[in-house]
Design a protein around this motif. Structure first.
Motif, PDB file in Angstrom:
ATOM      1  N   ARG A   1      24.098  37.571   6.644  1.00 61.49           N
ATOM      2  CA  ARG A   1      23.512  38.910   6.550  1.00 61.49           C
ATOM      3  C   ARG A   1      22.896  39.268   7.902  1.00 61.49           C
ATOM      4  O   ARG A   1      22.122  38.509   8.468  1.00 61.49           O
ATOM      5  CB  ARG A   1      22.458  38.963   5.463  1.00 61.49           C
ATOM      6  N   LYS A   2      23.297  40.435   8.405  1.00 59.28           N
ATOM      7  CA  LYS A   2      22.790  40.945   9.674  1.00 59.28           C
ATOM      8  C   LYS A   2      22.955  42.452   9.671  1.00 59.28           C
ATOM      9  O   LYS A   2      23.904  42.978   9.078  1.00 59.28           O
ATOM     10  CB  LYS A   2      23.563  40.310  10.850  1.00 59.28           C
ATOM     11  N   PHE A   3      22.060  43.136  10.335  1.00 58.92           N
ATOM     12  CA  PHE A   3      22.093  44.602  10.409  1.00 58.92           C
ATOM     13  C   PHE A   3      22.105  45.223   9.010  1.00 58.92           C
ATOM     14  O   PHE A   3      22.801  46.209   8.744  1.00 58.92           O
ATOM     15  CB  PHE A   3      23.288  45.108  11.224  1.00 58.92           C
ATOM     16  N   ASP A   4      21.360  44.616   8.085  1.00 58.22           N
ATOM     17  CA  ASP A   4      21.216  45.111   6.705  1.00 58.22           C
ATOM     18  C   ASP A   4      22.537  45.199   5.951  1.00 58.22           C
ATOM     19  O   ASP A   4      22.725  46.072   5.099  1.00 58.22           O
ATOM     20  CB  ASP A   4      20.516  46.477   6.688  1.00 58.22           C
ATOM     21  N   ARG A   5      23.453  44.303   6.263  1.00 59.91           N
ATOM     22  CA  ARG A   5      24.694  44.247   5.493  1.00 59.91           C
ATOM     23  C   ARG A   5      25.181  42.814   5.405  1.00 59.91           C
ATOM     24  O   ARG A   5      24.850  41.966   6.231  1.00 59.91           O
ATOM     25  CB  ARG A   5      25.768  45.149   6.088  1.00 59.91           C
ATOM     26  N   TRP A   6      25.987  42.546   4.398  1.00 58.53           N
ATOM     27  CA  TRP A   6      26.574  41.234   4.201  1.00 58.53           C
ATOM     28  C   TRP A   6      27.756  41.055   5.138  1.00 58.53           C
ATOM     29  O   TRP A   6      28.509  41.996   5.380  1.00 58.53           O
ATOM     30  CB  TRP A   6      27.024  41.047   2.745  1.00 58.53           C
ATOM     31  N   LEU A   7      27.918  39.838   5.640  1.00 65.93           N
ATOM     32  CA  LEU A   7      29.006  39.525   6.557  1.00 65.93           C
ATOM     33  C   LEU A   7      29.926  38.489   5.930  1.00 65.93           C
ATOM     34  O   LEU A   7      29.472  37.523   5.308  1.00 65.93           O
ATOM     35  CB  LEU A   7      28.454  38.960   7.871  1.00 65.93           C
ATOM     36  N   ASP A   8      31.227  38.698   6.112  1.00 61.93           N
ATOM     37  CA  ASP A   8      32.236  37.735   5.696  1.00 61.93           C
ATOM     38  C   ASP A   8      32.622  36.893   6.913  1.00 61.93           C
ATOM     39  O   ASP A   8      32.539  37.350   8.054  1.00 61.93           O
ATOM     40  CB  ASP A   8      33.488  38.440   5.179  1.00 61.93           C
ATOM     41  N   LEU A   9      33.071  35.680   6.635  1.00 64.46           N
ATOM     42  CA  LEU A   9      33.446  34.760   7.691  1.00 64.46           C
ATOM     43  C   LEU A   9      34.906  34.358   7.536  1.00 64.46           C
ATOM     44  O   LEU A   9      35.335  33.969   6.447  1.00 64.46           O
ATOM     45  CB  LEU A   9      32.563  33.506   7.628  1.00 64.46           C
ATOM     46  N   THR A  10      35.668  34.482   8.612  1.00 66.74           N
ATOM     47  CA  THR A  10      37.043  34.000   8.646  1.00 66.74           C
ATOM     48  C   THR A  10      37.069  32.722   9.465  1.00 66.74           C
ATOM     49  O   THR A  10      36.522  32.664  10.566  1.00 66.74           O
ATOM     50  CB  THR A  10      37.980  35.057   9.265  1.00 66.74           C
ATOM     51  N   ILE A  11      37.701  31.683   8.909  1.00 65.39           N
ATOM     52  CA  ILE A  11      37.797  30.408   9.609  1.00 65.39           C
ATOM     53  C   ILE A  11      39.254  30.202  10.016  1.00 65.39           C
ATOM     54  O   ILE A  11      40.170  30.350   9.206  1.00 65.39           O
ATOM     55  CB  ILE A  11      37.312  29.248   8.726  1.00 65.39           C
ATOM     56  N   LEU A  12      39.443  29.890  11.291  1.00 67.70           N
ATOM     57  CA  LEU A  12      40.772  29.622  11.836  1.00 67.70           C
ATOM     58  C   LEU A  12      40.760  28.232  12.461  1.00 67.70           C
ATOM     59  O   LEU A  12      39.727  27.775  12.940  1.00 67.70           O
ATOM     60  CB  LEU A  12      41.146  30.654  12.899  1.00 67.70           C
ATOM     61  N   ARG A  13      41.935  27.594  12.454  1.00 70.88           N
ATOM     62  CA  ARG A  13      42.036  26.255  13.056  1.00 70.88           C
ATOM     63  C   ARG A  13      43.260  26.187  13.961  1.00 70.88           C
ATOM     64  O   ARG A  13      44.258  26.850  13.738  1.00 70.88           O
ATOM     65  CB  ARG A  13      42.115  25.169  11.983  1.00 70.88           C
ATOM     66  N   CYS A  14      43.104  25.347  14.984  1.00 73.82           N
ATOM     67  CA  CYS A  14      44.199  25.096  15.911  1.00 73.82           C
ATOM     68  C   CYS A  14      44.268  23.597  16.166  1.00 73.82           C
ATOM     69  O   CYS A  14      43.370  23.027  16.796  1.00 73.82           O
ATOM     70  CB  CYS A  14      43.967  25.841  17.224  1.00 73.82           C
ATOM     71  N   PRO A  15      45.306  22.929  15.656  1.00 70.95           N
ATOM     72  CA  PRO A  15      45.441  21.499  15.934  1.00 70.95           C
ATOM     73  C   PRO A  15      45.867  21.292  17.392  1.00 70.95           C
ATOM     74  O   PRO A  15      46.771  21.957  17.873  1.00 70.95           O
ATOM     75  CB  PRO A  15      46.536  21.057  14.962  1.00 70.95           C
ATOM     76  N   VAL A  16      45.194  20.373  18.078  1.00 71.63           N
ATOM     77  CA  VAL A  16      45.490  20.139  19.492  1.00 71.63           C
ATOM     78  C   VAL A  16      45.796  18.670  19.788  1.00 71.63           C
ATOM     79  O   VAL A  16      46.213  18.337  20.902  1.00 71.63           O
ATOM     80  CB  VAL A  16      44.344  20.615  20.415  1.00 71.63           C
ATOM     81  N   GLY A  17      45.555  17.784  18.833  1.00 74.53           N
ATOM     82  CA  GLY A  17      45.762  16.379  19.150  1.00 74.53           C
ATOM     83  C   GLY A  17      46.441  15.635  18.033  1.00 74.53           C
ATOM     84  O   GLY A  17      46.656  16.068  16.958  1.00 74.53           O
TER      85      GLY A  17
END
Length: 165
Positions: A149-165
């Motif tokens: 929650r920021k700026f008086d609103r709810w925030l969604d989170l997107t998670i991304l992954r990049c395999p490197v090893g």
């Protein structure tokens, strides 16, 4: 085209300015209170001492952005997973600097025997950042609704992954 290099302590006042501007005016950083220079010094020293990269992009002799990655979680089983951060100064956005920084950061991760996966945790409305990460090989793995929650609103989170090893 920017010059990408390792950050030095002399870069920290500009990194602080970029960081605090993102806190105050964007949802890129979910903190709500600006930090002081001592906070950025501790952040920098912790990452560099642990062998993590802190990079800056320079254009015209000025720092235009910075990028880093560090531990995803403190538990030892996560030791081969890092979370990236890329921020560009408000006067230099939309010029490809974030792309240059992220490419250099991923190069560091690919070269590190200790990194297996790079994660990006991005506010879901930041489609420019999500698309940039996808263009560079990240895949979306999850969407968490209303977890911040920021700026008086709810925030969604997107998670991304990049395999490197």
């Amino acid at each position: 085209m920017a010059t990408i290099r390792e950050a030095t302590p002399a870069d920290l006042p500009v990194i602080l300015d970029i960081h605090n501007e993102a806190i105050l005016n964007t949802t890129a950083i979910w903190d709500e209170t600006p930090v002081d220079l001592a906070d950025r010094v501790r952040w920098y020293e912790k990452l560099v001492t642990a062998g993590y990269p802190v990079l800056v992009a320079e254009t015209g002799g000025a720092v235009a952005g910075y990028a880093s990655y560090g531990p995803f979680r403190p538990r030892s089983s996560y030791r081969h997973t890092v979370e990236n951060s890329v921020y560009v100064h408000r006067d230099h956005r939309r010029r490809g600097i974030a792309r240059e920084l992220l490419i250099a950061l991923l190069g560091h991760a690919y070269d590190s025997p200790d990194v297996h996966v790079v994660l990006a945790l991005i506010e879901s409305g930041n489609t420019v950042s999500i698309e940039l990460h996808e263009d560079l090989g990240f895949e979306q793995t999850s969407h968490l609704a209303e977890v911040g929650r920021k700026f008086d609103r709810w925030l969604d989170l997107t998670i991304l992954r990049c395999p490197v090893g």
